[in-house]
Every structure is written in C-alpha cells, then in structure tokens.
Design an enzyme around this catalytic site. Sequence first.
Site, short mmCIF file in Angstrom:
data_model
loop_
_atom_site.label_atom_id
_atom_site.label_comp_id
_atom_site.label_asym_id
_atom_site.label_seq_id
_atom_site.Cartn_x
_atom_site.Cartn_y
_atom_site.Cartn_z
N GLN A 38 42.34 39.40 33.99
CA GLN A 38 43.23 39.89 35.02
C GLN A 38 44.30 38.78 35.30
OE1 GLN A 38 43.74 43.19 35.16
NE2 GLN A 38 41.42 43.68 34.50
N CYS A 73 33.62 48.83 37.06
CA CYS A 73 32.70 47.77 36.44
C CYS A 73 32.65 46.56 37.47
CB CYS A 73 33.36 47.11 35.04
SG CYS A 73 33.18 48.31 33.91
N ASP A 127 37.07 33.66 34.34
CA ASP A 127 37.10 34.95 33.91
C ASP A 127 38.76 35.17 34.12
OD1 ASP A 127 37.65 37.52 33.12
OD2 ASP A 127 36.04 38.19 34.30
N LYS A 129 44.30 43.66 27.14
CA LYS A 129 44.70 43.99 28.12
C LYS A 129 46.17 42.83 28.43
CE LYS A 129 40.35 44.05 30.52
NZ LYS A 129 40.21 45.30 31.10
N HIS A 152 33.73 40.97 37.77
CA HIS A 152 33.50 42.24 36.79
C HIS A 152 32.07 42.11 36.25
CE1 HIS A 152 34.06 44.24 32.87
NE2 HIS A 152 35.05 44.97 33.47
#
Lengths: 135, 135, 412, 412
Positions: D206, D369, D203, D229, D126
């Site tokens: 997600q 993104c 990261d 999220k 991302h």
Amino acid sequence: MSSSDIYRELILDYYRNPRNFGKLDPHDIESRDSNPLCGDEVEIQVKVSPDNKIEDIRFHGKGCAISQASASMLTELAKGKPLEWVKELSKEDILKMLGTSDLGPARIKCALLSMKVLKTGVYGYLGASLEDSDR
Amino acid sequence: MSSSDIYRELILDYYRNPRNFGKLDPHDIESRDSNPLCGDEVEIQVKVSPDNKIEDIRFHGKGCAISQASASMLTELAKGKPLEWVKELSKEDILKMLGTSDLGPARIKCALLSMKVLKTGVYGYLGASLEDSDR
Amino acid sequence: MRSQSLDAEGVKADFPILKKKVHGKRLVYLDNAATTQKPRSVVDAVSGYYTKHNANPHRGVHQLSIEATEVFDESRRKVMRFINAARFEEVVFTSGATDSLNLVRYGWGSKHIKGDDLIVLTIMEHHSNIVPWQLLAAEKGARIEFVGITKEGELDEGRFEELMAESPALVAFTHCSNVLGTINDAKKLCSSAKRAGATTVVDAAQSVPHMKTDVQDIDCDFLAFSGHKMLAPMGIGIVYGRREKLAEAQPYRSGGDMIKEVHTSGATWNDLPYKFEAGTQNVEGAVGLGAAIDYLEALGMDRVRQHEEDLLDYALQKLEGAPGITVYGPKRPSDGAGVISFNLGDIHPHDIASILDEEGVAVRSGHHCAQPLIEELGITAATRASFYVYNSREDVDELMNALAKARRIFCI
Amino acid sequence: MRSQSLDAEGVKADFPILKKKVHGKRLVYLDNAATTQKPRSVVDAVSGYYTKHNANPHRGVHQLSIEATEVFDESRRKVMRFINAARFEEVVFTSGATDSLNLVRYGWGSKHIKGDDLIVLTIMEHHSNIVPWQLLAAEKGARIEFVGITKEGELDEGRFEELMAESPALVAFTHCSNVLGTINDAKKLCSSAKRAGATTVVDAAQSVPHMKTDVQDIDCDFLAFSGHKMLAPMGIGIVYGRREKLAEAQPYRSGGDMIKEVHTSGATWNDLPYKFEAGTQNVEGAVGLGAAIDYLEALGMDRVRQHEEDLLDYALQKLEGAPGITVYGPKRPSDGAGVISFNLGDIHPHDIASILDEEGVAVRSGHHCAQPLIEELGITAATRASFYVYNSREDVDELMNALAKARRIFCI
Ligand SMILES: Cc1ncc(COP(=O)(O)O)c(C=O)c1O
Ligand SMILES: Cc1ncc(COP(=O)(O)O)c(C=O)c1O
C-alpha cells in the site's frame, strides 16, 4: 552487424583447432564457470610467474563456436601479460579480439564467458572478490 | 431486480428484531459457519423431536442485514418441519422466503449462509455428509 | 469420415505477431515448446477485461467485483471442462506449471513424504519436475530413482514396473517430453503407480496444449500445466488435484483469500480450491486462458493433434533425408508430439540457432531445461524445433533451407 | 514554488474503464486498495508485447527471445530505479505481494528462523503478512508478538521498542495499513530492528503505489509489493531483497531457469536474482509493470501523494460532518495514505456497499484481509473507500450522496 557474420574463417579455425586447449599441471589458478542458460562450459588454468605474470595458460570446455573460439583467443592474448592486465579487460576488448563490433545480447554471454572465468580466477588469486561491473 | 430493493421493511424488521435469536440448551444439533470473504457468521442450534422434527431452533451470529434476516426467517420457516425437509431446501426457497427473485452473486452467499449451516448440522445429525450440490 | 484438417494459413492470420519480419525475413516461429504466440482473441480478451470488468474477485459486493468474479469462475469452469475434471474445486490457478509442481511439493509432499520414502521420476523430466523433488527428498531423507529410456527414446517401462514393486510414495513423470516429443502412456503409468500405492503427479505442460486430455481417464492425483504454452498469457497455470489429495494437502502460499479466519493465535483455511490461491487472483490470466481454450476448442483438439502429427511426419522425412542430421526421440509421428530435437554434424546448437535466426527461423538450442536427459543422450546440447497450430509445411521448408545455410557456413 | 497539482479529470480520460456506467450511473471506483484500474498505456504495452516481442526470455538465441529478454531486463531496471534499489540483482519478480512474502518465508525464514526465535508483527498487518509467519513459527517453534496500536490508530512505538529489547530474529510490518491508512515510519522501525539484530520485512503493497519509496533510505532487508495495486497487470509482483539476504536465502520455487546445473544427483543454483525466478518468467506482467511505472513517473510520485492527501483531507471533512459516521485511523492527511475505513450507524458494511453500488460507487466492505486489526478495533467489519490518481473531489461527493441514501433506507 548480423550475428552470423561472426562465423568467419578466423573464428571457425579457432573453434576447430583451438590453441592452448587442455590442462596445465601444476597450475596456480584454476577457474571454471558455465552459462546456465545455454550450457557452455569453460575452465581455465594458469601458471603464474614470480613477478605476477601469466606464465602459461590452458583452457578446456565445451560449447558453441563463439564461446570456445573466444576462450582460445583469450588465452593467446593473455599469455605473458601481468595479472593486472586481466583486471582491466572489458567487453569491448573481447569484441575487438573476435573482430566484431556487436554480437547481440544472446550470444555476447558466450563470448564473455571465458573472460568471466579468467577474471574470477585472477581476482580469487589476488585475494579480491569479483567486482559487480564484471559479472 | 436491483440489489438494494432487497432492503424492504420486511427484511429490515427481521434484521432489527430477529425472531428465534439466541441459544438453545439442551440441543441436539449445533452447526456454525462463516463466510470467509465477508465475515458473516451464523450458528444454529436445533432441538430434534422423537419423530425427527425440528422441535425448536435458535440462531445467533453477526453480519449484514441479508445474512441475519435470512437466518431468522429460516428458523421461523423450519420450526416444526421434519429434518428431511431441510435436505430438500434450495436456493430458490431462500430467495422466495426473502421475497426476491435474484440477489446477484456477491450477496447470494449472505442469503444462503444459514441454509448451509442448517444443512450441515442436519446432515451431520443424520450421519450423512453434506452433498456437493449444496455447498 | 476423417475430420477436415486444420487450415494453418487461416490460423496464422489470427496471430498478429506472425506478420513480423525478423532480419527482413518472414518470422517462422518454431519455439512453441518454450512458449506459444497469442491469437488476437486472447489479446483482446485481456484488454477487454481491463477496459470492462477489472476488480478483485470474490471480495467486493460492487458490480465490477461481481463481474470479475463471474469471468474468473467461468474461466475455471472452462479449464475444468477442457481437462474433464470432475469438480470445480479440483482446478487450482497458479502462476505456471513450475508453480503448480511446487504447490504439490510444498502442499502435499512436505506433509506426506517421509524419510526412506521412494520418489520415482523419469530421466526425460524437465527441471521443474526434478528439482522440487530433489529438494523435497533432501529435506525428508527420501530417495529418488530415475527411470531411463530405451534406444528409441521411449520410457523404459520394464524398469518403471520394477520400481513400482518397491512401493514408491510418489511417482512424477512428464506426459510428453519437451525434448524428444515422446508421449508417455499416462493412464497406464498412473494405474501401475496407483496399484503400488503411490501418489501420481503428471507434468502435462507439453500435452494439454497439444492433445485432448482427460484427467479422469488418466486417473492421476495431480496434473500441472502452463497457460503460456497454449496460447494464453504468461503468469497463469493450473494444477489439477484430485479432491481427496487436495484436501489432505497443506497450504502452499499463505495470506489473503486462502483463509477462513485469521486471529493473532492462528488461522483456519478456506474451502477448496481457494485454500491454494493466496493473494489477489490473476483474473486477467484466467480470462486469457479461458479465451485460449475457446480458440483451441473451436479448432478442435483432435485436429490440433492431427495437424501436429502431419507436420512432424513431414519434418522427420525432410530431416532424415538431410546430410549430417541426427534426430533424437521416437521416429513415428503417432508416438510423438510436435517436438523434434536434433543435431547437425558437430555444429553447436547455439551456432545453429544463430544462423537459423538470421533466416527468420526461431528455434531453441541448449539443454531445454532437461540436463539429465541431455546427459543420458550423451550430448551436451541439441537444437529443437517445436510446432503449434499456426505452423505449416512451408515453415518446415524454411527450417530446412536455413539448416542448409548452416551446413555451408560450417562446411559440412 | 509548489508543484502543479495533478489533473484528475485528465488522468481519468486515460482509463477506459472509467467511462463505464454501473446501474446506469457513472462508475466511481473507490476500491483502489484492493486493485487499481489500468491506463490505456499499460493495456497497450501488454498487447504490444504480445503482438511484437513475445518469447521466452534468457533462453533463446533467436530474435524474439532477445527482444523479450531486453524488455524484461528493462522492466527490472525501471523497478530498480523506482524503489531506488542499489542493484539489478536485488529486484526479484514474483506473482504478487503475497507471493513475495511467501518467498521470504520459505527462502529466508525456513532457513534462518529457529525454535524460540521471536518474530515481531503488528496488529495492523494484512493476512498476507501474518499467515506466512504463523506457519513458519508453527514449523520452527518460534514465537510471534503483535505490536498494537494507539487510540489514534498509530503503531504503539513504545511497545515496538520494548519488543526490540528481546532481540527478535524477524520484524515484519506494513509500510501503510490497508484499513486505517496509517503510514508507519519504516526507516525508524527498520533502524531499531536492525540495531536489535533482526531481519526486516516491509510490506509495501500500500505504499509503493502511493508515495516515493527508497529502499536504501528505509534500509530494510526485504520489501514486497504487487503490480496490480499500482496500475500494472495482475499476476506480477516484486520482492526487493538486500543482496546479502538474498544470497543467504534458499530457493523458494524450484525448476527451470533458477538452476545452474541439474544432475540426477542434485542441482546448483543460478545467480541472483534468477535463483528466485523458477519457471517461465511473466514477461507480460513485467512489461505492464514497467509501463505503469512510466505512467506514475510522468505524473510524479510527489504529486500522486499530494493529490491523495488533498482527497483524504476533503473526504475526512465530509465524513466527519455527516451524521452517524465513525472513521477509523489517523485523522490528519499527512499521517495517512488515501484509505478511509468507516462505519455508518449500525448498518453492516456489506449492506452499505450494496446500496453504494446501486449508485455506481464501488467500495470494499468486510475485514479487508486484516481480521486481527478489525478485532482490535472492536468491530466485525468496516466500509473502506480508497483513492488513486484518477479520483476527484466529485467522486467523494458521490460517495457522500450514496451514503445519505443508505442512511435513508436504514432510517438513521
Ligand atoms: C497491506 C497489504 N499487504 C499485502 C497485500 C497482498 O497483496 P496481493 O493480494 O496482491 O498479493 C495487500 C493487498 O491485498 C495489502 O493491502
Ligand atoms: C515438460 C515441461 N514441464 C514443465 C515446464 C515448466 O513450465 P513453466 O516454465 O511454464 O513453469 C515446461 C516448460 O518450460 C515443460 O516443457
């Protein structure tokens, strides 16, 4: 117990007339810390005897009645004790020393500051680092 | 009007068979922009006549049916017009050109991208900077 | 005709938390300079956002995303009008005043401050308007000078002007002190600084919530404030930036949504204000801030200010009449905002705050994130009472009663 | 015995916004990789905080401040348990994943990355896990290499290992791709990177919302994610940092509360994690995140994952059976998270998303993104459907019906 009950004669007396207030020269341990959120400051100096006991101890600092009375009482309690004793000190010991069972999270930091300072100094002297549980 | 009503024959035809698609060499004006949020891209090249009219115009780019059909229709509309005409172009003109009265805030940017590109190019050519109200 | 004054009891009823009992006593909340309570309308705006419109703004073409974008843009427009910014793109959402000031540090400062540049601050700054500049100065080899205060707790304007003669690159000052309540003449200071060629940063964390603020009139380059100090949720703040200044600044946070294009070889930036708003925006916070502005505007900012002046006046009278109290800062209401810092005898402020808390009175004690000022005042800490729209004279009376109790306990 | 599966209809009932009609149709929200909806319990936790406990934590001795501190600390402990961090002080609150990654850039990166250092990223990042490193590399003269993907949309692990041989200083990768749904073997990658002497940044924006995450098992140095999220409010995020790494990092934002002492001559830093939390904390956000974690834990993260696998499986079957659809990324559910990106013929994803929206189906379209990945896939954009706990097979059916309409309009 309500937090203002702590302001009993005993504590106010230690605050007004602190025992073991001042500096100690020469000393073997010197340790200082402040409470960043309220600005209480405590510095403790210790003279260690050959058999690793607290031969003499002084504190100075500035802050609220609780932090300063607590520091003063702690020096009285510590004098003559082995350094190992300091390692064992707990929050409960300090509350007992102050004659209270609870102080609430905001003021407990004031009460425990001097214990933290003393432990940091003693651990440093003994070459060990401060354990997490005491932070 | 609902946003999917926009997908009428007319627009899909311009999308599938874009008029004035391609590059123009030589050209006097070249301007390019993209819609950062959706990635639509439009580049417009213009050949200006001595009397400051749009003698010829081509576009190329990639993006959704609305942005590409709108760009193609705009080039058709613009051809032969004075540069001053471009300055006067408004959002309403574009919507009328597309045969719709509203597109909703998300897709209006797609529809207006080619107008923004053309204005930027023309203002640059005329030596003026793009005014706020057109951004 | 003087405008009708604010009905504090009516206002109080809008704030559910003020019905709370603390240690069996009515909550008297006097810690407003730290954070303010929220009216029902703000809490409802937040819930309403999540139960009706929640989505990522700007990035989706679906209905919720469109709605989220609309409420987000509408909030930005409300802020723009509230501080009278000339342009939509000059209003940047951040996570709070501290974040705003750091945006100026990293975004503008890191790019434009050079070795030997002079940065002028005042001794009455909050840490959030000191530490970023100290770090910047250390990084660049720049120099910092602090303008002191007069005996009355006002900025030493003579010294300020002297420093302007040294052509500072950056001048950052608080519009209103969070300790003394001193209101600085932001317009005058900005005008001097501008003439000296400096970029100006106004810390408006304590002014925007309490008085009509007009960034075009002040004519500053940057102005920072927090939502949570003006009835809005935590986690949202604003930095206003003059367009030219924002344009010449580099991004602060980087990532999604602040870019135009990203390639493996590099990236280009989005337009203003989005260049400074990386990551998923805090739409909830923006919506809450919008609702807070609606609430304040319905009261009228002039009346808010008037109300606080009245309270300050009343509180100063009471405090100065009480034995053992030392008040810091300006003594005349029109010179100060609704913030009073004081000490009672030699009782430590923490002890005072603890005793007051027993009576339901919430005040701050300590250095108030302004240690240099506290040092300058020659004290180690102070007790602070700070007012807002829901406070009343009765609240001041409760404060005085509780102080009397502290006096009794400590035998003063 | 297999654990009972998740009751999506029961879950749906907990989310007030899912009762909304969009263009007269039932809202089918499939944009969860962008942001998730909030259960009533989270919205209530936020309202409850403001109507019962709101204050500045850590700084006051009054009752509300004590309560705010307690709920704030409790939320940090919940996060700590949720990701199995070893220590309270390793959990830092930020305003979101982007902010978290920027904290690592400015806090650790600016101090430790030097000229000629190698930074390894993957092509499936991302923008928030690309741009900060590009800016850092540009500032320091460091070099960036991107690890590509295989035809199946999996990370090219051979290339990754090759780059490890070049002793990178920093390796940053996504745990789970927000476009392809690819789940990277974070533990294996971190172990290789660690052996190569690199600092690792995961990261997890997600992954943490969708699967049990254990930072000690992964053995990463930093791990970033966002509250919004995972059912929590906007404006709150987390960066986990291994204690040694946080300790050797410098402050990112500076100002109030992250200092120990401030003098006109300089400042000293507060203990971890507070050194990284300048300014008034977003207690509301932390409380909301805590409530979201409670909700997810009550469902059970294993069941959440199982539910998404089921949906992905069902959706992949349907999509692959439909004419004109190209699906990107791994095809087997156990390799992917509940994210599917696809294209339909040559219809632009924006047009698809508009047509789907008419049917009440909310999907994302565009570059998500992740422009470098989109370029790598040789496309300009894609349509993305992403699932969460409240989605059901019926939602997938609605998606398929809406896609059939798009096919009709565009005559495919
Ligand atoms: C993989 C990934 N990383 C980082 C982010 C950034 O998160 P946020 O926008 O909440 O800062 C996102 C989401 O937008 C994402 O999907
Ligand atoms: C004058 C002043 N500036 C800056 C700040 C920082 O605001 P925040 O903590 O909301 O970032 C505060 C409040 O804490 C303040 O009073």
